[in-house]
Motif scaffolding. Structure first.
Motif, PDB file in Angstrom:
ATOM      1  N   GLU A   1     -12.014  10.392  11.512  1.00  0.00           N
ATOM      2  CA  GLU A   1     -12.054   8.999  11.954  1.00  0.00           C
ATOM      3  C   GLU A   1     -10.845   8.763  12.818  1.00  0.00           C
ATOM      4  O   GLU A   1      -9.838   9.460  12.685  1.00  0.00           O
TER       5      GLU A   1
ATOM      6  N   ASP B   1      -4.266   7.047   3.843  1.00  0.00           N
ATOM      7  CA  ASP B   1      -3.689   5.707   3.975  1.00  0.00           C
ATOM      8  C   ASP B   1      -4.033   5.269   5.395  1.00  0.00           C
ATOM      9  O   ASP B   1      -3.327   5.611   6.337  1.00  0.00           O
TER      10      ASP B   1
ATOM     11  N   SER C   1      -1.638  11.844   9.173  1.00  0.00           N
ATOM     12  CA  SER C   1      -2.405  11.406  10.339  1.00  0.00           C
ATOM     13  C   SER C   1      -1.717  11.784  11.644  1.00  0.00           C
ATOM     14  O   SER C   1      -0.518  12.052  11.674  1.00  0.00           O
TER      15      SER C   1
ATOM     16  N   ASP D   1      -6.379   2.323   8.175  1.00  0.00           N
ATOM     17  CA  ASP D   1      -6.771   0.919   8.306  1.00  0.00           C
ATOM     18  C   ASP D   1      -8.268   0.738   7.981  1.00  0.00           C
ATOM     19  O   ASP D   1      -8.982   1.720   7.758  1.00  0.00           O
TER      20      ASP D   1
ATOM     21  N   ARG E   1       9.616   6.053  13.695  1.00  0.00           N
ATOM     22  CA  ARG E   1      10.662   5.086  13.321  1.00  0.00           C
ATOM     23  C   ARG E   1      11.831   5.890  12.756  1.00  0.00           C
ATOM     24  O   ARG E   1      11.649   7.043  12.361  1.00  0.00           O
TER      25      ARG E   1
ATOM     26  N   ARG F   1       2.037   6.431  18.227  1.00  0.00           N
ATOM     27  CA  ARG F   1       3.248   5.589  18.185  1.00  0.00           C
ATOM     28  C   ARG F   1       4.482   6.463  18.007  1.00  0.00           C
ATOM     29  O   ARG F   1       4.402   7.597  17.532  1.00  0.00           O
TER      30      ARG F   1
ATOM     31  N   TYR G   1       3.839  11.649   9.938  1.00  0.00           N
ATOM     32  CA  TYR G   1       2.735  11.706  10.900  1.00  0.00           C
ATOM     33  C   TYR G   1       2.926  12.943  11.762  1.00  0.00           C
ATOM     34  O   TYR G   1       4.018  13.512  11.815  1.00  0.00           O
TER      35      TYR G   1
ATOM     36  N   LYS H   1       0.815  -1.223   0.000  1.00  0.00           N
ATOM     37  CA  LYS H   1       0.000   0.000   0.000  1.00  0.00           C
ATOM     38  C   LYS H   1       0.848   1.274   0.000  1.00  0.00           C
ATOM     39  O   LYS H   1       0.575   2.201  -0.759  1.00  0.00           O
TER      40      LYS H   1
ATOM     41  N   TYR I   1      -4.456   6.063  15.989  1.00  0.00           N
ATOM     42  CA  TYR I   1      -4.216   6.785  14.740  1.00  0.00           C
ATOM     43  C   TYR I   1      -5.485   7.552  14.396  1.00  0.00           C
ATOM     44  O   TYR I   1      -6.588   7.014  14.559  1.00  0.00           O
ATOM     45  N   GLY I   2      -5.344   8.764  13.891  1.00  0.00           N
ATOM     46  CA  GLY I   2      -6.546   9.510  13.517  1.00  0.00           C
ATOM     47  C   GLY I   2      -6.287  10.497  12.393  1.00  0.00           C
ATOM     48  O   GLY I   2      -5.179  10.999  12.206  1.00  0.00           O
ATOM     49  N   THR I   3      -7.363  10.777  11.640  1.00  0.00           N
ATOM     50  CA  THR I   3      -7.314  11.730  10.531  1.00  0.00           C
ATOM     51  C   THR I   3      -7.980  13.025  10.970  1.00  0.00           C
ATOM     52  O   THR I   3      -9.141  13.005  11.380  1.00  0.00           O
TER      53      THR I   3
HETATM   54  P1  5GP Z   1       2.220   2.342  10.643  1.00  0.00           P
HETATM   55  O1  5GP Z   1       2.333   2.456  12.130  1.00  0.00           O
HETATM   56  O2  5GP Z   1       2.891   1.103  10.112  1.00  0.00           O
HETATM   57  O3  5GP Z   1       2.643   3.607   9.945  1.00  0.00           O
HETATM   58  O4  5GP Z   1       0.668   2.158  10.307  1.00  0.00           O
HETATM   59  C1  5GP Z   1      -0.066   1.103  10.839  1.00  0.00           C
HETATM   60  C2  5GP Z   1      -1.462   1.093  10.234  1.00  0.00           C
HETATM   61  O5  5GP Z   1      -2.186   2.248  10.679  1.00  0.00           O
HETATM   62  C3  5GP Z   1      -1.493   1.158   8.709  1.00  0.00           C
HETATM   63  O6  5GP Z   1      -2.453   0.206   8.247  1.00  0.00           O
HETATM   64  C4  5GP Z   1      -1.956   2.549   8.405  1.00  0.00           C
HETATM   65  O7  5GP Z   1      -2.661   2.614   7.187  1.00  0.00           O
HETATM   66  C5  5GP Z   1      -2.866   2.809   9.581  1.00  0.00           C
HETATM   67  N1  5GP Z   1      -3.099   4.248   9.778  1.00  0.00           N
HETATM   68  C6  5GP Z   1      -2.240   5.274   9.563  1.00  0.00           C
HETATM   69  N2  5GP Z   1      -2.822   6.451   9.821  1.00  0.00           N
HETATM   70  C7  5GP Z   1      -4.097   6.168  10.191  1.00  0.00           C
HETATM   71  C8  5GP Z   1      -5.216   6.982  10.562  1.00  0.00           C
HETATM   72  O8  5GP Z   1      -5.174   8.214  10.611  1.00  0.00           O
HETATM   73  N3  5GP Z   1      -6.357   6.325  10.890  1.00  0.00           N
HETATM   74  C9  5GP Z   1      -6.476   4.968  10.856  1.00  0.00           C
HETATM   75  N4  5GP Z   1      -7.657   4.435  11.154  1.00  0.00           N
HETATM   76  N5  5GP Z   1      -5.446   4.181  10.503  1.00  0.00           N
HETATM   77  C10 5GP Z   1      -4.271   4.769  10.170  1.00  0.00           C
END
Ligand code: 5GP
Length: 200
Positions: free
Chosen positions: A71, A100, A36, A102, A43, A40, A52, A17, A80-82
């Motif tokens: 959301e 991007d 978002s 979940d 990295r 966390r 982020y 993705k 995680y939030g938008t």
């Molecule tokens: P990572 O920590 O690997 O960057 O992301 C882990 C998962 O969290 C990924 O599937 C990513 O798409 C999802 N994610 C990232 N930002 C958001 C967000 O704002 N809201 C939601 N619901 N999921 C998110």
């Protein structure tokens, strides 16, 4: 002016993705990435305000209480939030927004935005191939890997709620299909009142 759309992309981790999203952003300049908020830790190489907005749980919770999120969800032990405002600003300017996020988040966006959202689910060629890709990454221990695979199964079960499926077997082909969705969705009649207005 054309009405902007929200392109929501979800996939099990390891489906490719991120690569598809980065390529879309590099190819098309009418779409912006929604950065978002997450609890966390960054990295190596990740930057605040680029990958982020990295915040603590207290700040995140305050934003939830204020209704600042379009959301939000808990994914793998973190929140995680938008941000609603960020998305609205881009849409108002006539541009599109790429999320991007979940599966839980994608379904919330569908509830809230209805037809303004276009939901795309990226599929790996198979669960065996997904497992192979996750192992090749070598970033996870056996327990985490098994957990990710079981979450992947649950997520794929919800793919029926999405508007489009893109199979990521061959990257070039997957990108063509992904970009075709965006281009076609931009031409939906209800998004182009500007075109018909020329003739009235
Ligand atoms: P990572 O920590 O690997 O960057 O992301 C882990 C998962 O969290 C990924 O599937 C990513 O798409 C999802 N994610 C990232 N930002 C958001 C967000 O704002 N809201 C939601 N619901 N999921 C998110």
């Amino acid at each position: 002016m054309r009405r902007g759309l929200v392109l929501v992309v979800s996939a099990p981790s390891g489906a490719g993705k991120t690569t598809l999203c980065q390529r879309l952003l590099a190819t098309d300049h009418q779409i912006s990435f929604s950065i978002s908020y997450t609890t966390r830790k960054p990295r190596p190489g990740e930057r605040h305000g680029v990958d982020y907005f990295f915040v603590d749980e207290e700040t995140f919770q305050r934003m939830v209480d204020q209704g600042a999120f379009l959301e939000w969800a808990r994914v793998h032990d973190h929140f995680y939030g938008t941000a609603q405002e960020q998305v609205e600003e881009v849409l108002k300017s006539g541009r599109d927004v790429l999320l991007d996020i979940d599966v839980q988040g994608a379904l919330q966006v569908r509830e809230k935005l209805g037809q303004d959202a276009v939901l795309v689910f990226i599929l790996p060629p198979s669960l065996e191939e997904l497992e192979r890709r996750l192992r090749a990454r070598g970033t996870e221990d056996e327990r985490t890997l098994k957990r990710r695979l079981s979450v992947a199964r649950e997520e794929i079960a919800k793919a029926t709620e999405f508007d489009y499926l893109v199979l990521n077997d061959d990257l070039e082909e997957a990108f063509d299909h992904f970009y075709a969705v965006l281009k076609a969705e931009r031409q939906r009649t209800f998004r182009r009142p500007d075109l018909l207005a020329r003739f009235s």
